[in-house]
Scaffold this motif. Structure first.
Motif, PDB file in Angstrom:
ATOM      1  N   GLU A  19      27.363  -0.914  17.162  1.00  0.00           N
ATOM      2  CA  GLU A  19      26.190  -1.535  18.734  1.00  0.00           C
ATOM      3  C   GLU A  19      27.116  -3.294  18.838  1.00  0.00           C
ATOM      4  O   GLU A  19      26.646  -3.221  20.138  1.00  0.00           O
ATOM      5  N   THR A  20      27.858  -3.725  18.386  1.00  0.00           N
ATOM      6  CA  THR A  20      28.434  -4.823  19.056  1.00  0.00           C
ATOM      7  C   THR A  20      29.851  -4.072  20.474  1.00  0.00           C
ATOM      8  O   THR A  20      30.880  -4.021  20.043  1.00  0.00           O
ATOM      9  N   PRO A  21      29.387  -4.923  21.655  1.00  0.00           N
ATOM     10  CA  PRO A  21      30.208  -5.226  22.830  1.00  0.00           C
ATOM     11  C   PRO A  21      31.457  -5.574  22.831  1.00  0.00           C
ATOM     12  O   PRO A  21      31.627  -7.014  21.526  1.00  0.00           O
ATOM     13  N   ASP A  22      32.770  -5.395  23.272  1.00  0.00           N
ATOM     14  CA  ASP A  22      33.444  -6.458  22.945  1.00  0.00           C
ATOM     15  C   ASP A  22      34.757  -5.751  24.224  1.00  0.00           C
ATOM     16  O   ASP A  22      34.210  -5.192  24.468  1.00  0.00           O
ATOM     17  N   TYR A  23      35.887  -6.914  24.079  1.00  0.00           N
ATOM     18  CA  TYR A  23      36.946  -6.020  25.109  1.00  0.00           C
ATOM     19  C   TYR A  23      37.716  -4.339  24.819  1.00  0.00           C
ATOM     20  O   TYR A  23      38.013  -4.605  23.501  1.00  0.00           O
ATOM     21  N   GLY A  24      38.084  -4.036  25.093  1.00  0.00           N
ATOM     22  CA  GLY A  24      38.690  -2.282  25.625  1.00  0.00           C
ATOM     23  C   GLY A  24      39.614  -2.661  23.972  1.00  0.00           C
ATOM     24  O   GLY A  24      39.364  -2.448  23.138  1.00  0.00           O
ATOM     25  N   PRO A  25      40.894  -3.649  23.860  1.00  0.00           N
ATOM     26  CA  PRO A  25      41.383  -3.404  23.121  1.00  0.00           C
ATOM     27  C   PRO A  25      41.805  -4.197  21.556  1.00  0.00           C
ATOM     28  O   PRO A  25      42.291  -3.853  21.286  1.00  0.00           O
ATOM     29  N   ALA A  26      39.849  -4.402  21.468  1.00  0.00           N
ATOM     30  CA  ALA A  26      40.073  -4.986  20.245  1.00  0.00           C
ATOM     31  C   ALA A  26      39.525  -4.277  19.379  1.00  0.00           C
ATOM     32  O   ALA A  26      40.032  -3.584  17.984  1.00  0.00           O
ATOM     33  N   LEU A  27      39.307  -2.090  19.702  1.00  0.00           N
ATOM     34  CA  LEU A  27      38.532  -1.031  19.209  1.00  0.00           C
ATOM     35  C   LEU A  27      38.739  -1.492  17.619  1.00  0.00           C
ATOM     36  O   LEU A  27      39.772  -0.935  16.714  1.00  0.00           O
ATOM     37  N   ASN A  28      37.415  -2.368  17.729  1.00  0.00           N
ATOM     38  CA  ASN A  28      36.832  -2.680  16.109  1.00  0.00           C
ATOM     39  C   ASN A  28      36.722  -1.321  15.509  1.00  0.00           C
ATOM     40  O   ASN A  28      36.205  -0.478  15.966  1.00  0.00           O
ATOM     41  N   GLY A  29      37.022  -1.550  13.837  1.00  0.00           N
ATOM     42  CA  GLY A  29      36.868  -0.284  13.472  1.00  0.00           C
ATOM     43  C   GLY A  29      38.305  -0.071  12.131  1.00  0.00           C
ATOM     44  O   GLY A  29      39.334  -1.024  12.972  1.00  0.00           O
TER      45      GLY A  29
END
Ligand code: ZN
Length: 257
Positions: A19-29
């Motif tokens: 659910e958390t927006p971020d900068y593309g390269p963060a690729l969270n998870g």
């Protein structure tokens, strides 16, 4: 031994990764899987050879990162990039990254934990980004120089230092905002001014933020990108280690910035 999948879903839920927006390269998870089980957790701020080596030396096979494997964008996997990946695969080390979800987390977030480290109690949000607020703000009555000294202790314990915009010795901080990492920008300064904040603590920021801050009557304390982002990932590794009954470690690999 706990299963990687179980730890990943635990983290995804805890951090609200989807659910958390971020900068593309963060690729969270989860960024890199492993054969399936976790015997130890390591945390590091950045994806680096030092972080990978430190995790392997500690016997960990899950590496939690704040700035993940793809931070620099798409790059060929050769040279150091190849070596890092080869080591991870050879030792079955999984990688889980959490950038803004970790920055803003109410218990394990860099911003909340930095506030407490500085003796401040967060009472609201700061540093809006799309649908979320990354930072925190609150009120205090503390000498700005004392706040800078507290920030300096943290910075120096991680190989960095503190730079502050000019202020006289009698100045007091009454309304503060915190945004770790690259927290100083024209946008965050305008937001601070609109909220009536007099002091910002950030990791770093471009030179022009010092000019803008002075003209807005705000003092900015730049405590280092690295140092201000050591707190969250470390607290998260500890939490996962205790929750799943596996050893945990923090790999300190200061950048000096
Ligand atoms: Zn950062």
């Amino acid at each position: 031994m706990p299963r990687l999948d179980d730890i990943v879903s635990f983290l995804d839920t805890l951090l609200q990764t989807a659910e958390t927006p971020d900068y593309g390269p963060a690729l969270n998870g989860l960024q890199l899987a492993n054969p399936g089980e976790v015997r130890g957790v390591a945390a590091a701020v950045d994806y680096s050879m030092a972080g990978v080596d430190g995790a392997i030396a500690a016997g960990a096979n899950l590496l939690l990162l704040h700035h993940g494997m793809f931070w620099g964008g798409a790059q060929p996997i050769r040279g150091v990039a190849y070596e890092r990946l080869r080591k991870l695969l050879e030792h079955g080390v999984a990688v889980y990254a959490s950038h803004l979800p970790l920055d803003r987390h109410p218990a394990f977030g860099n911003n909340v934990l930095l506030a407490r480290e500085l003796g401040l109690e967060p009472a609201g949000e700061f540093a809006r980004y799309k649908t979320i607020a990354v930072g925190v703000r609150g009120e205090a009555d503390v000498a700005t120089a004392e706040l800078a000294a507290r920030a300096r202790r943290l910075a120096e314990s991680h190989g960095g230092t503190v730079v502050s915009t000019p202020h006289d010795a009698s100045r007091r901080t009454r309304r503060w905002g915190i945004c770790t990492g690259a927290g100083a920008s024209s946008e965050s300064l305008q937001e601070a001014a609109a909220l009536g904040l007099d002091t910002l603590v950030v990791g770093e920021g471009p030179h022009h933020t010092g000019v803008e801050a002075r003209e807005l009557g705000i003092v900015v304390i730049y405590a280092g990108h690295y140092a201000t982002e050591t707190l969250g990932v470390r607290a998260l590794a500890r939490h996962v280690g205790e929750r799943f009954g596996v050893p945990w470690t923090f790999v300190d690999a200061p950048t000096g910035l």
